[in-house]
Design a protein around this motif. Structure first.
Motif, short mmCIF file in Angstrom:
data_model
loop_
_atom_site.label_atom_id
_atom_site.label_comp_id
_atom_site.label_asym_id
_atom_site.label_seq_id
_atom_site.Cartn_x
_atom_site.Cartn_y
_atom_site.Cartn_z
N GLY A 1 2.75 -5.62 4.80
CA GLY A 1 3.64 -4.79 3.93
C GLY A 1 4.66 -5.56 3.14
N PRO A 2 5.53 -4.81 2.61
CA PRO A 2 6.47 -5.45 1.56
C PRO A 2 7.27 -6.72 2.01
N GLU A 3 7.43 -6.94 3.44
CA GLU A 3 8.06 -8.03 3.88
C GLU A 3 7.25 -9.51 3.71
N PHE B 1 0.69 -1.13 -0.09
CA PHE B 1 0.01 0.03 0.01
C PHE B 1 0.69 1.25 0.07
N ASP B 2 0.65 2.26 -1.01
CA ASP B 2 1.11 3.38 -1.01
C ASP B 2 0.14 4.56 -1.00
N GLY C 1 2.64 -16.39 1.72
CA GLY C 1 1.87 -16.08 3.03
C GLY C 1 0.50 -15.47 2.82
N LEU C 2 0.49 -14.49 1.81
CA LEU C 2 -0.74 -13.74 1.61
C LEU C 2 -1.72 -14.78 0.75
N TYR C 3 -1.35 -15.48 -0.14
CA TYR C 3 -2.33 -16.50 -0.50
C TYR C 3 -2.97 -17.22 0.71
#
Length: 437
Positions: free
Chosen positions: A223-225, A172-173, A230-232
């Motif tokens: 975040g980017p880490e 997210f930005d 893991g997101l799936y």
């Protein structure tokens, strides 16, 4: 799909050299498969070739399966089934298991698809580590959500959409990601909601809109880490709580409770989700659960309450695919169903401001800002009051039917709730034959 013939004599000429069939993957891409002379390879043989072509791990053999599907019928193939043979006999299957008109059956063409295996337990799904396999499962779950098959409340839909934003758009930005930039993606990232009620058409809601909820959920995403795998897995874990996830879906209809001002009876179209953990009856139009039963309960027989006394209730579902539902339920029960999910932990309550003093805010005049909408019941909670069931009690060795409460009958009463049969006429009612039990 036990009705597949075993005769090897298939009519028709062999496919020309170089001809190929398309196998559709969960992400919408297609993989060409060379056609072979009839009867063609079995589903198990095709899957073994597919694992090598897609470089999938051995666990994919349990998590994924081949399906033949169209708008009229969806079937998960057994390992011994031959897709080419089933395609040749597709019109016969539609005549047996669908309510399509002759013209629709003549034009219907099935697609060979790679999808989640109905018999793959959710607990094992969360143990998967391979990113590509998790991605395929994520893509199918997202597509089913987008198609409106899983009832989901708006807050949970936003959280799932926020994870999809994170996977699609990156971290997210706040400088780039705004409500305006997300609005074109709402149809792809959020499932369709139920039809708006008349009251909501004339009142303004104080709740945030879909784009704002999606943006806030996107901002809360890891975040980017966070690695893609893991997101799936987080997305799939949230989907596990949705009614119907991992199930096979069948069209059907149930009797409407008669009575009310218009006295409307007849049949209500429903979607029947059958999986390892039980059976769920879903209203596909309103996008909410009507009934949810878990094994080892006898399907569609459940405990109820009649004027304070316990009763047994029966719900009858009319469908040309009743035979398929029954076979799948028996198979799920024989497998012992899935392990009961761990008790869900309630999320911490959001911080709330103390209530203002009585004299702090004067009451607003009617119509000044639009009255807030009354909070609706969650779409995932069963609505037993909307079911027309047969209630009975056991007295010794006999069963006695309990008379339903009297309802106000309108002069618009249309009847037709008794032994109505199932047909595509007027919302899908016509002859419920012996095969539908």
């Amino acid at each position: 799909m036990d009705g597949e013939g075993e005769a090897e004599g298939e009519g028709g000429a062999s496919a020309p050299p170089g001809a190929a069939a398309l196998l559709y993957l969960p992400d919408g891409s297609a993989l060409p498969l060379p056609l072979e002379p009839p009867p063609g390879p079995t589903a198990a043989e095709l899957l073994r070739r597919l694992w090598g072509a897609l470089r999938l791990p051995p666990a994919a053999g349990d998590a994924l399966a081949l399906w033949l599907g169209s708008e009229l019928l969806e079937v998960q193939l057994k390992p011994r089934h031959r897709p080419l043979r089933l395609v040749r006999h597709w019109p016969e299957l539609l005549l047996r298991f669908s309510l399509g008109s002759p013209a629709a059956i003549a034009q219907d063409e099935p697609c060979l698809q790679l999808r989640r295996n109905v018999f793959f337990p959710k607990s094992r799904e969360l143990e998967l580590q391979e990113e590509e396999l998790l991605r395929l499962l994520y893509e199918e779950a997202r597509e089913q959500l987008r198609g409106g098959r899983y009832p989901v409340d708006p807050p949970e839909a936003a959280e799932l959409g926020g994870l999809s934003c994170r996977l699609r758009l990156g971290p997210f930005d706040p400088g780039r990601h705004t409500e305006l930039s997300l609005r074109p993606l709402l149809a792809e990232l959020l499932p369709p909601g139920p039809p708006a009620r008349w009251g909501a058409l004339f009142r303004r809601s104080r709740e945030p809109g879909p784009a704002q909820r999606l943006l806030e959920a996107f901002a809360r995403a890891p975040g980017p880490e966070a690695p893609p795998a893991g997101l799936y897995r987080d997305f799939l874990r949230r989907c596990h709580a949705l009614p119907g996830y991992g199930c096979a879906f069948f069209p059907g209809a149930i009797e409407r409770p008669s009575g009310g001002l218009l006295g409307r009876g007849g049949l209500r179209p429903v979607s029947v989700a059958v999986g390892l953990e039980g059976v769920t009856i879903i209203d596909p139009r309103q996008k909410h659960v009507l009934l949810s039963l878990t094994y080892p309960q006898l399907w569609l027989e459940f405990d109820g309450d009649h004027e304070g006394a316990p009763v047994n209730r029966l719900l009858r579902v009319f469908s040309p695919q009743a035979e398929l539902m029954s076979a799948l339920i028996e198979c799920c029960i024989e497998l012992g169903g899935a392990a009961p999910p761990p008790e869900e932990q309630a999320p911490p309550p959001a911080a709330q401001a103390p209530p203002p003093a009585a004299e702090a805010t004067p009451p607003e005049p009617p119509g000044a800002r639009g009255a807030p909408l009354r909070r609706q019941q969650s779409v995932t909670r069963p609505r037993l009051q909307r079911l027309a069931t047969i209630d009975y009690v056991r007295e010794g060795q006999e069963l006695r039917r309990v008379k339903p409460p009297r309802r106000s009958v309108s002069f618009f009463s249309r009847g037709g709730t008794g032994g109505g049969s199932y047909s595509p006429v007027a919302g899908g009612t016509g002859g419920a034959g012996s095969e539908q039990g």
